[in-house]
Motif scaffolding. Structure first.
Motif, PDB file in Angstrom:
ATOM      1  N   TYR A  21      41.273  46.565  53.629  1.00 15.08           N
ATOM      2  CA  TYR A  21      40.584  47.031  52.602  1.00 15.08           C
ATOM      3  C   TYR A  21      40.301  45.923  51.514  1.00 15.08           C
ATOM      4  O   TYR A  21      39.280  45.749  50.680  1.00 15.08           O
ATOM      5  CB  TYR A  21      40.871  48.189  51.699  1.00 15.08           C
ATOM      6  CG  TYR A  21      42.201  47.955  50.948  1.00 15.08           C
ATOM      7  CD1 TYR A  21      42.059  47.509  49.428  1.00 15.08           C
ATOM      8  CD2 TYR A  21      43.536  47.965  51.556  1.00 15.08           C
ATOM      9  CE1 TYR A  21      43.099  47.605  48.739  1.00 15.08           C
ATOM     10  CE2 TYR A  21      44.514  47.920  50.451  1.00 15.08           C
ATOM     11  CZ  TYR A  21      44.281  47.710  49.163  1.00 15.08           C
ATOM     12  OH  TYR A  21      45.472  47.307  48.382  1.00 15.08           O
ATOM     13  N   ASP A  22      40.995  44.884  51.582  1.00 20.00           N
ATOM     14  CA  ASP A  22      40.914  43.526  50.634  1.00 20.00           C
ATOM     15  C   ASP A  22      39.703  42.738  50.833  1.00 20.00           C
ATOM     16  O   ASP A  22      38.937  42.429  50.310  1.00 20.00           O
ATOM     17  CB  ASP A  22      42.098  42.705  50.707  1.00 20.00           C
ATOM     18  CG  ASP A  22      42.580  42.539  52.094  1.00 20.00           C
ATOM     19  OD1 ASP A  22      42.017  42.991  53.135  1.00 20.00           O
ATOM     20  OD2 ASP A  22      43.446  41.458  52.230  1.00 20.00           O
ATOM     21  N   VAL A  25      36.752  44.791  49.452  1.00 17.28           N
ATOM     22  CA  VAL A  25      36.820  44.500  47.991  1.00 17.28           C
ATOM     23  C   VAL A  25      36.194  43.205  47.769  1.00 17.28           C
ATOM     24  O   VAL A  25      35.400  43.026  46.811  1.00 17.28           O
ATOM     25  CB  VAL A  25      38.110  44.715  47.380  1.00 17.28           C
ATOM     26  CG1 VAL A  25      38.038  44.136  46.025  1.00 17.28           C
ATOM     27  CG2 VAL A  25      38.718  46.107  47.434  1.00 17.28           C
ATOM     28  N   ILE A  80      39.369  36.938  45.796  1.00 15.98           N
ATOM     29  CA  ILE A  80      38.389  38.006  45.031  1.00 15.98           C
ATOM     30  C   ILE A  80      38.585  37.778  43.741  1.00 15.98           C
ATOM     31  O   ILE A  80      37.445  38.155  42.964  1.00 15.98           O
ATOM     32  CB  ILE A  80      39.152  39.456  45.392  1.00 15.98           C
ATOM     33  CG1 ILE A  80      39.103  39.568  46.844  1.00 15.98           C
ATOM     34  CG2 ILE A  80      38.382  40.753  44.592  1.00 15.98           C
ATOM     35  CD1 ILE A  80      40.146  40.806  47.295  1.00 15.98           C
ATOM     36  N   ALA A 189      36.940  45.491  41.003  1.00 14.66           N
ATOM     37  CA  ALA A 189      37.361  44.740  42.230  1.00 14.66           C
ATOM     38  C   ALA A 189      38.456  43.662  41.634  1.00 14.66           C
ATOM     39  O   ALA A 189      39.406  43.263  42.394  1.00 14.66           O
ATOM     40  CB  ALA A 189      36.205  43.872  42.702  1.00 14.66           C
ATOM     41  N   ILE A 192      41.779  45.549  41.318  1.00 13.99           N
ATOM     42  CA  ILE A 192      42.389  45.800  42.681  1.00 13.99           C
ATOM     43  C   ILE A 192      43.038  44.363  43.142  1.00 13.99           C
ATOM     44  O   ILE A 192      44.171  44.524  43.852  1.00 13.99           O
ATOM     45  CB  ILE A 192      41.351  46.304  43.686  1.00 13.99           C
ATOM     46  CG1 ILE A 192      40.878  47.813  43.245  1.00 13.99           C
ATOM     47  CG2 ILE A 192      41.862  46.481  45.056  1.00 13.99           C
ATOM     48  CD1 ILE A 192      39.904  48.173  44.025  1.00 13.99           C
TER      49      ILE A 192
END
Length: 202
Positions: A21-22, A25, A80, A189, A192
């Protein structure tokens, strides 16, 4: 089912796996500044990201390069965070009307693609960890590598399409301001990514 189809599906479904899931993101942060009408620029960005991670995915899976898995897991949320910081910087600058009419310099247009390619190098190493788990002791998995990479790309394109359509709905149907959309998405984002990074450093 052929080997190619098997690994194609594995690559496609891996991008939607909770373990990855990273990467979702990151794609969300990467696409946040753009609207549906900018789809050509988004495709160019995703292609640059693809070039980067395809290179390191192949090199790492074939055993040409070695790396620290813990370091890569820490660097992915950093990519990210950096992407979100760039987005927040854009959101904080109100573009003059004249500036909107002028065509950006080629170097300005190329910088996001270059950044995406560099970050893709890091994400490719992250993908390779999972692929090497699947392959086990196999030393020259050329077909498997190609199929897995194609599957990942198809998954990425689907995710990017969903992000752009969602943005279109929020901006056009609900008449939200693009600056607000960019701030909310990038802020979420970044939050997270910060949690992921702190988890890796703990």
């Amino acid at each position: 089912m052929s080997v190619f189809q098997t690994y194609l599906q594995l690559g496609f479904y891996h991008i939607f796996n909770l373990r990855a899931y990273d990467h979702i993101v990151f794609l969300l942060a990467l696409c946040a500044p753009y609207v549906l009408a900018d789809w050509r620029r988004v495709v160019a960005l995703v292609t640059s990201f693809t070039v980067g991670h395809s290179l390191t995915l192949a090199l790492a899976t074939l055993g040409v390069v070695n790396y620290s898995a813990a370091l890569i897991e820490a660097l992915i949320p950093i990519t990210i965070l950096l992407t979100c910081l760039v987005n927040l910087g854009k959101a904080g600058k109100a573009e003059p009307r004249l500036a909107r009419r002028l065509r950006p310099e080629p170097i300005v247009l190329a910088l996001p693609n270059l950044l995406a390619a560099v970050f893709g190098l890091i994400h490719g190493l992250g993908f390779s960890s999972y692929l090497r788990e699947l392959l086990g002791r196999q030393s020259r998995p050329i077909i498997e590598l190609l199929a897995f990479n194609v599957g990942v790309e198809l998954g990425q394109l689907l995710i990017v399409s969903v992000i752009l359509v969602l943005g279109f709905i929020i901006l056009r149907v609900f008449n939200a301001a693009h600056r607000d959309w960019l701030l909310v998405v990038s802020g979420a984002a970044a939050g997270i990514a910060l949690v992921l990074l702190l988890g890796q450093l703990a």
